[in-house]
Design a protein around this motif. Sequence first.
Motif, PDB file in Angstrom:
ATOM      1  N   LEU A   1       0.643  -1.615   0.216  1.00  0.00           N
ATOM      2  CA  LEU A   1      -0.323   0.092   0.233  1.00  0.00           C
ATOM      3  C   LEU A   1       0.799   1.269   0.281  1.00  0.00           C
ATOM      4  N   LEU A   2       2.004   0.894   0.613  1.00  0.00           N
ATOM      5  CA  LEU A   2       2.493   2.385   0.974  1.00  0.00           C
ATOM      6  C   LEU A   2       3.572   2.885  -0.505  1.00  0.00           C
ATOM      7  N   PHE A   3       3.788   1.769  -0.936  1.00  0.00           N
ATOM      8  CA  PHE A   3       4.494   2.013  -2.383  1.00  0.00           C
ATOM      9  C   PHE A   3       3.170   2.181  -3.806  1.00  0.00           C
ATOM     10  N   ASP A   4       2.239   1.650  -3.587  1.00  0.00           N
ATOM     11  CA  ASP A   4       1.428   2.758  -4.485  1.00  0.00           C
ATOM     12  C   ASP A   4       1.205   4.180  -3.780  1.00  0.00           C
ATOM     13  N   ILE A   5       0.992   4.383  -3.076  1.00  0.00           N
ATOM     14  CA  ILE A   5       0.926   5.492  -2.910  1.00  0.00           C
ATOM     15  C   ILE A   5       2.034   6.069  -2.969  1.00  0.00           C
ATOM     16  N   LEU A   6       3.064   6.224  -2.490  1.00  0.00           N
ATOM     17  CA  LEU A   6       4.435   6.883  -3.215  1.00  0.00           C
ATOM     18  C   LEU A   6       4.213   7.132  -4.661  1.00  0.00           C
ATOM     19  N   ASP A   7       4.403   5.131  -5.018  1.00  0.00           N
ATOM     20  CA  ASP A   7       4.181   5.735  -7.061  1.00  0.00           C
ATOM     21  C   ASP A   7       3.443   5.886  -8.027  1.00  0.00           C
ATOM     22  N   THR A   8       2.760   6.254  -7.753  1.00  0.00           N
ATOM     23  CA  THR A   8       1.619   7.170  -8.472  1.00  0.00           C
ATOM     24  C   THR A   8       1.430   8.333  -7.783  1.00  0.00           C
ATOM     25  N   TYR A   9       1.905   9.153  -6.318  1.00  0.00           N
ATOM     26  CA  TYR A   9       1.760  10.530  -6.317  1.00  0.00           C
ATOM     27  C   TYR A   9       2.732  11.087  -7.213  1.00  0.00           C
ATOM     28  N   LEU A  10       4.163  10.430  -6.792  1.00  0.00           N
ATOM     29  CA  LEU A  10       5.753  10.789  -7.865  1.00  0.00           C
ATOM     30  C   LEU A  10       5.805  10.527  -9.475  1.00  0.00           C
ATOM     31  N   SER A  11       4.875   9.256  -9.720  1.00  0.00           N
ATOM     32  CA  SER A  11       5.641   9.132 -11.270  1.00  0.00           C
ATOM     33  C   SER A  11       4.332  10.669 -11.570  1.00  0.00           C
TER      34      SER A  11
ATOM     35  N   SER B   1       1.247  21.462  -8.410  1.00  0.00           N
ATOM     36  CA  SER B   1       0.851  19.907  -8.176  1.00  0.00           C
ATOM     37  C   SER B   1       1.281  19.977  -7.299  1.00  0.00           C
ATOM     38  N   TYR B   2       1.836  20.068  -6.367  1.00  0.00           N
ATOM     39  CA  TYR B   2       1.692  19.736  -4.218  1.00  0.00           C
ATOM     40  C   TYR B   2       0.494  19.751  -3.476  1.00  0.00           C
ATOM     41  N   GLU B   3      -0.741  20.502  -4.335  1.00  0.00           N
ATOM     42  CA  GLU B   3      -2.241  21.302  -3.285  1.00  0.00           C
ATOM     43  C   GLU B   3      -2.646  20.078  -3.288  1.00  0.00           C
ATOM     44  N   GLY B   4      -3.262  19.735  -1.905  1.00  0.00           N
ATOM     45  CA  GLY B   4      -4.211  18.561  -2.156  1.00  0.00           C
ATOM     46  C   GLY B   4      -3.611  17.508  -1.900  1.00  0.00           C
ATOM     47  N   MET B   5      -1.784  17.651  -2.188  1.00  0.00           N
ATOM     48  CA  MET B   5      -1.050  16.371  -1.640  1.00  0.00           C
ATOM     49  C   MET B   5      -0.303  16.558  -0.605  1.00  0.00           C
ATOM     50  N   ASP B   6      -0.700  17.155   0.542  1.00  0.00           N
ATOM     51  CA  ASP B   6       0.169  17.444   1.621  1.00  0.00           C
ATOM     52  C   ASP B   6       0.633  16.073   2.184  1.00  0.00           C
ATOM     53  N   HIS B   7      -0.165  15.455   2.174  1.00  0.00           N
ATOM     54  CA  HIS B   7      -0.440  13.846   3.329  1.00  0.00           C
ATOM     55  C   HIS B   7       0.710  12.284   2.046  1.00  0.00           C
ATOM     56  N   GLU B   8       0.856  12.601   0.706  1.00  0.00           N
ATOM     57  CA  GLU B   8       1.439  11.765   0.199  1.00  0.00           C
ATOM     58  C   GLU B   8       2.750  12.357  -0.009  1.00  0.00           C
ATOM     59  N   HIS B   9       2.882  13.902   0.207  1.00  0.00           N
ATOM     60  CA  HIS B   9       4.291  14.191  -0.041  1.00  0.00           C
ATOM     61  C   HIS B   9       4.833  14.584   1.247  1.00  0.00           C
ATOM     62  N   LYS B  10       4.243  14.212   2.420  1.00  0.00           N
ATOM     63  CA  LYS B  10       5.099  14.269   3.800  1.00  0.00           C
ATOM     64  C   LYS B  10       5.814  12.986   3.976  1.00  0.00           C
TER      65      LYS B  10
ATOM     66  N   GLN C   1      12.926   1.578  -3.754  1.00  0.00           N
ATOM     67  CA  GLN C   1      13.294   2.444  -4.009  1.00  0.00           C
ATOM     68  C   GLN C   1      13.864   3.174  -5.016  1.00  0.00           C
ATOM     69  N   THR C   2      14.406   2.088  -5.372  1.00  0.00           N
ATOM     70  CA  THR C   2      14.950   2.519  -7.393  1.00  0.00           C
ATOM     71  C   THR C   2      13.961   3.532  -7.519  1.00  0.00           C
ATOM     72  N   ILE C   3      12.964   2.902  -7.778  1.00  0.00           N
ATOM     73  CA  ILE C   3      11.899   3.414  -9.158  1.00  0.00           C
ATOM     74  C   ILE C   3      11.789   4.553  -8.345  1.00  0.00           C
ATOM     75  N   LEU C   4      11.557   5.172  -7.179  1.00  0.00           N
ATOM     76  CA  LEU C   4      11.006   5.948  -6.536  1.00  0.00           C
ATOM     77  C   LEU C   4      11.620   6.795  -6.352  1.00  0.00           C
ATOM     78  N   LYS C   5      12.911   6.517  -6.074  1.00  0.00           N
ATOM     79  CA  LYS C   5      14.175   7.585  -5.903  1.00  0.00           C
ATOM     80  C   LYS C   5      14.772   8.399  -7.878  1.00  0.00           C
ATOM     81  N   SER C   6      13.897   7.288  -8.493  1.00  0.00           N
ATOM     82  CA  SER C   6      13.575   8.045  -9.678  1.00  0.00           C
ATOM     83  C   SER C   6      13.634   8.879 -10.921  1.00  0.00           C
ATOM     84  N   TYR C   7      12.134   8.755 -10.164  1.00  0.00           N
ATOM     85  CA  TYR C   7      10.927   9.919 -10.537  1.00  0.00           C
ATOM     86  C   TYR C   7      11.477  11.518  -9.827  1.00  0.00           C
ATOM     87  N   GLN C   8      11.875  11.154  -8.861  1.00  0.00           N
ATOM     88  CA  GLN C   8      12.557  12.342  -8.080  1.00  0.00           C
ATOM     89  C   GLN C   8      13.868  12.913  -8.671  1.00  0.00           C
TER      90      GLN C   8
END
Length: 198
Positions: free
Chosen positions: A58-68, A98-107, A121-128
Amino acid sequence: MSRPIAKDHDAKRIHILHVAARLFADQGYARASMSQVAKECGISKANIYHYYSSKDALLFDILDTYLSALRTRITSLDLDGLNPPEQLGRVIVETLQSYEGMDHEHKIQTEGIPLLPEDQQTILKSYQREMVVHMSDIVGRIAPEVFADDPRKLRATVMSIFGMLNWFYMWNSNAGHEARDEYAKLVTKLTLTGVHGL
C-alpha cells in the motif's frame, strides 16, 4: 476461477490511497495499521486485502502513484518559446501547484521510501531524480559561467529551490492556488536575483 474486478475498483483504490496517506502522515507509518485504514475507508479488513497484500504494498502504491504523476506533470511542461529564467519560473510554479491537495502523500516520502525494498526505492528515487535533473538543466542554462565547472554548486542551488518548495506545506498547508502562485514567484525571484530582487 479468479474473482472479477469490480467496476468501481479504480475509484476505491484511489480512495484507499488518499485515506492511507493521511493516516500514515498523521500517525506515522509504523503506528498505522491496515485495520485502521480499512475502518477509515469504510470497508472490512478482509476487503482491503483484495487491493493490497500488505501495508508495504500500500505504501509503495501511494508513493509510486504520487511521484510518477508529479514527475510526468513537471517534466512534460511545454517550455517552448521561454528563455531559461522564464522556464525556471514556469517549473517552480507548476511544482508548487502540483503539491496542492497532496500534503499527506508529500509528507510520507521522507519516512516511507527508506522502509521499502531496494528495488522499489530505486523506482521512486528515479522519479525524484528526473525532476531534479530537469530543473538542473534549466538552472544551468541561466548562469553557465557560474555552474559549468562546479556541479556541486548547481546541485546545491537546485536542492535549495526544492527545499523551499517542499516545506511550504509545513507552515502554509491551507494555501490555495493564488497563495501558492505568489510564493512560487517569490522563490523564482530569490533564485534569480537574491534578496535585492524582492
